[in-house]
Design a protein around this motif. Structure first.
Motif, PDB file in Angstrom:
ATOM      1  N   LEU A  48      -6.313  -6.709   7.533  1.00  0.00           N
ATOM      2  CA  LEU A  48      -4.564  -7.188   7.327  1.00  0.00           C
ATOM      3  C   LEU A  48      -4.743  -6.658   6.241  1.00  0.00           C
ATOM      4  N   ARG A  49      -5.570  -6.498   5.474  1.00  0.00           N
ATOM      5  CA  ARG A  49      -4.790  -5.599   4.182  1.00  0.00           C
ATOM      6  C   ARG A  49      -5.134  -4.327   4.312  1.00  0.00           C
ATOM      7  N   HIS A  50      -6.150  -3.428   5.102  1.00  0.00           N
ATOM      8  CA  HIS A  50      -5.998  -2.183   5.815  1.00  0.00           C
ATOM      9  C   HIS A  50      -4.713  -1.609   6.542  1.00  0.00           C
ATOM     10  N   LYS A  51      -3.938  -2.206   7.258  1.00  0.00           N
ATOM     11  CA  LYS A  51      -2.616  -2.103   7.560  1.00  0.00           C
ATOM     12  C   LYS A  51      -2.010  -1.880   6.609  1.00  0.00           C
ATOM     13  N   VAL A  53      -2.246  -1.157   3.489  1.00  0.00           N
ATOM     14  CA  VAL A  53      -2.617   0.444   2.787  1.00  0.00           C
ATOM     15  C   VAL A  53      -1.925   1.713   3.447  1.00  0.00           C
ATOM     16  N   GLU A  54      -2.341   1.023   4.762  1.00  0.00           N
ATOM     17  CA  GLU A  54      -2.167   2.146   5.641  1.00  0.00           C
ATOM     18  C   GLU A  54      -0.316   2.276   6.242  1.00  0.00           C
ATOM     19  N   GLU A  55       0.126   1.158   6.061  1.00  0.00           N
ATOM     20  CA  GLU A  55       1.655   1.450   5.917  1.00  0.00           C
ATOM     21  C   GLU A  55       2.482   2.318   4.475  1.00  0.00           C
ATOM     22  N   ALA A  56       1.537   1.267   3.584  1.00  0.00           N
ATOM     23  CA  ALA A  56       2.341   2.133   1.589  1.00  0.00           C
ATOM     24  C   ALA A  56       1.715   3.638   1.696  1.00  0.00           C
ATOM     25  N   ASN A  57       0.369   3.936   2.260  1.00  0.00           N
ATOM     26  CA  ASN A  57       0.275   5.554   2.188  1.00  0.00           C
ATOM     27  C   ASN A  57       1.357   6.201   2.719  1.00  0.00           C
ATOM     28  N   ALA A  58       2.353   5.714   4.108  1.00  0.00           N
ATOM     29  CA  ALA A  58       2.635   6.502   5.138  1.00  0.00           C
ATOM     30  C   ALA A  58       3.912   6.299   4.383  1.00  0.00           C
ATOM     31  N   LYS A  59       4.697   4.809   3.752  1.00  0.00           N
ATOM     32  CA  LYS A  59       5.454   4.920   2.448  1.00  0.00           C
ATOM     33  C   LYS A  59       5.483   5.914   1.917  1.00  0.00           C
ATOM     34  N   LEU A  60       4.132   6.294   0.723  1.00  0.00           N
ATOM     35  CA  LEU A  60       4.061   6.890  -0.067  1.00  0.00           C
ATOM     36  C   LEU A  60       4.329   8.494   0.282  1.00  0.00           C
ATOM     37  N   LEU A  61       3.944   8.773   1.306  1.00  0.00           N
ATOM     38  CA  LEU A  61       4.101  10.063   1.940  1.00  0.00           C
ATOM     39  C   LEU A  61       5.481  10.278   2.410  1.00  0.00           C
ATOM     40  N   HIS A 114       3.631   4.647  -4.772  1.00  0.00           N
ATOM     41  CA  HIS A 114       1.620   5.236  -5.842  1.00  0.00           C
ATOM     42  C   HIS A 114       1.448   4.211  -6.543  1.00  0.00           C
ATOM     43  N   THR A 115       2.185   2.852  -7.077  1.00  0.00           N
ATOM     44  CA  THR A 115       1.359   1.898  -7.899  1.00  0.00           C
ATOM     45  C   THR A 115       1.644   1.069  -6.955  1.00  0.00           C
ATOM     46  N   ALA A 116       2.380   1.129  -6.114  1.00  0.00           N
ATOM     47  CA  ALA A 116       1.566  -0.411  -5.255  1.00  0.00           C
ATOM     48  C   ALA A 116       1.186   0.184  -4.285  1.00  0.00           C
ATOM     49  N   LEU A 117       0.301   1.171  -3.826  1.00  0.00           N
ATOM     50  CA  LEU A 117      -0.787   1.720  -2.765  1.00  0.00           C
ATOM     51  C   LEU A 117      -1.765   1.360  -4.098  1.00  0.00           C
ATOM     52  N   GLU A 118      -1.436   2.005  -5.100  1.00  0.00           N
ATOM     53  CA  GLU A 118      -2.721   1.711  -6.031  1.00  0.00           C
ATOM     54  C   GLU A 118      -3.281  -0.263  -6.334  1.00  0.00           C
ATOM     55  N   ARG A 123      -6.756  -4.060  -4.641  1.00  0.00           N
ATOM     56  CA  ARG A 123      -7.281  -5.797  -4.650  1.00  0.00           C
ATOM     57  C   ARG A 123      -7.674  -5.527  -2.820  1.00  0.00           C
ATOM     58  N   LEU A 124      -7.823  -4.832  -2.522  1.00  0.00           N
ATOM     59  CA  LEU A 124      -8.624  -4.474  -0.958  1.00  0.00           C
ATOM     60  C   LEU A 124     -10.056  -4.269  -1.112  1.00  0.00           C
ATOM     61  N   GLN A 125     -10.249  -3.424  -2.312  1.00  0.00           N
ATOM     62  CA  GLN A 125     -11.751  -3.159  -2.875  1.00  0.00           C
ATOM     63  C   GLN A 125     -12.322  -4.324  -2.990  1.00  0.00           C
ATOM     64  N   VAL A 126     -11.374  -4.816  -4.128  1.00  0.00           N
ATOM     65  CA  VAL A 126     -11.481  -6.114  -5.095  1.00  0.00           C
ATOM     66  C   VAL A 126     -12.572  -7.559  -3.823  1.00  0.00           C
TER      67      VAL A 126
END
Length: 133
Positions: A48-51, A53-61, A114-118, A123-126
């Motif tokens: 779920l977190r990966h998804k 992050v992917e959505e956040a990446n898409a928004k950032l792009l 970008h800040t939200a993605l980071e 959080r996902l890494q932790v």
């Protein structure tokens, strides 16, 4: 008779040991099943977190693309204004200010995304580190 009693006692001891070993294996099985369930939940949460992050990446792009379009538009408006003899100085300033405001707005949206993605990535890494521990 004594030999028979000794054999019976020995067999009773073996039965008790087998029952104890059986209980121990049942406890191990229960622990393994519980750990499996916890890992499955952790895995589903990580997916779920990966998804997210992917959505956040898409928004950032998309935000970066919008920022680039705004920058190009600003540049085009600048050069059009510079080369247009019919446009007076006030119109040039208004046009550039509008484009700068639009660029600033998209730039800020890009920075926020970008800040939200980071933050999400951290959080996902932790969570992944905690899951794998």
């Amino acid at each position: 008779v004594r030999e028979r009693e000794r054999v019976i006692a020995s067999l009773q001891q073996r039965v008790a040991e087998s029952e104890s070993e059986h209980r121990s294996r049942e406890e191990q099985l229960y622990t393994a099943q519980r750990q499996h369930g916890e890992l499955r939940v952790s895995h589903e949460y990580a997916e779920l977190r990966h998804k997210q992050v992917e959505e956040a990446n898409a928004k950032l792009l998309k935000a970066k693309e919008a920022e680039e379009r705004a920058r190009r538009e600003l540049e085009q408006q600048h050069w059009a204004a510079v080369h247009s003899h019919s446009m007076d100085k006030r119109n040039l300033e208004d046009s550039e200010m509008t484009a700068r405001v639009e660029w600033q707005r998209t730039h800020e949206a890009t920075l926020e995304a970008h800040t939200a993605l980071e933050a999400s990535s951290q959080r996902l890494q932790v969570e992944l580190e905690m899951t794998s521990s």
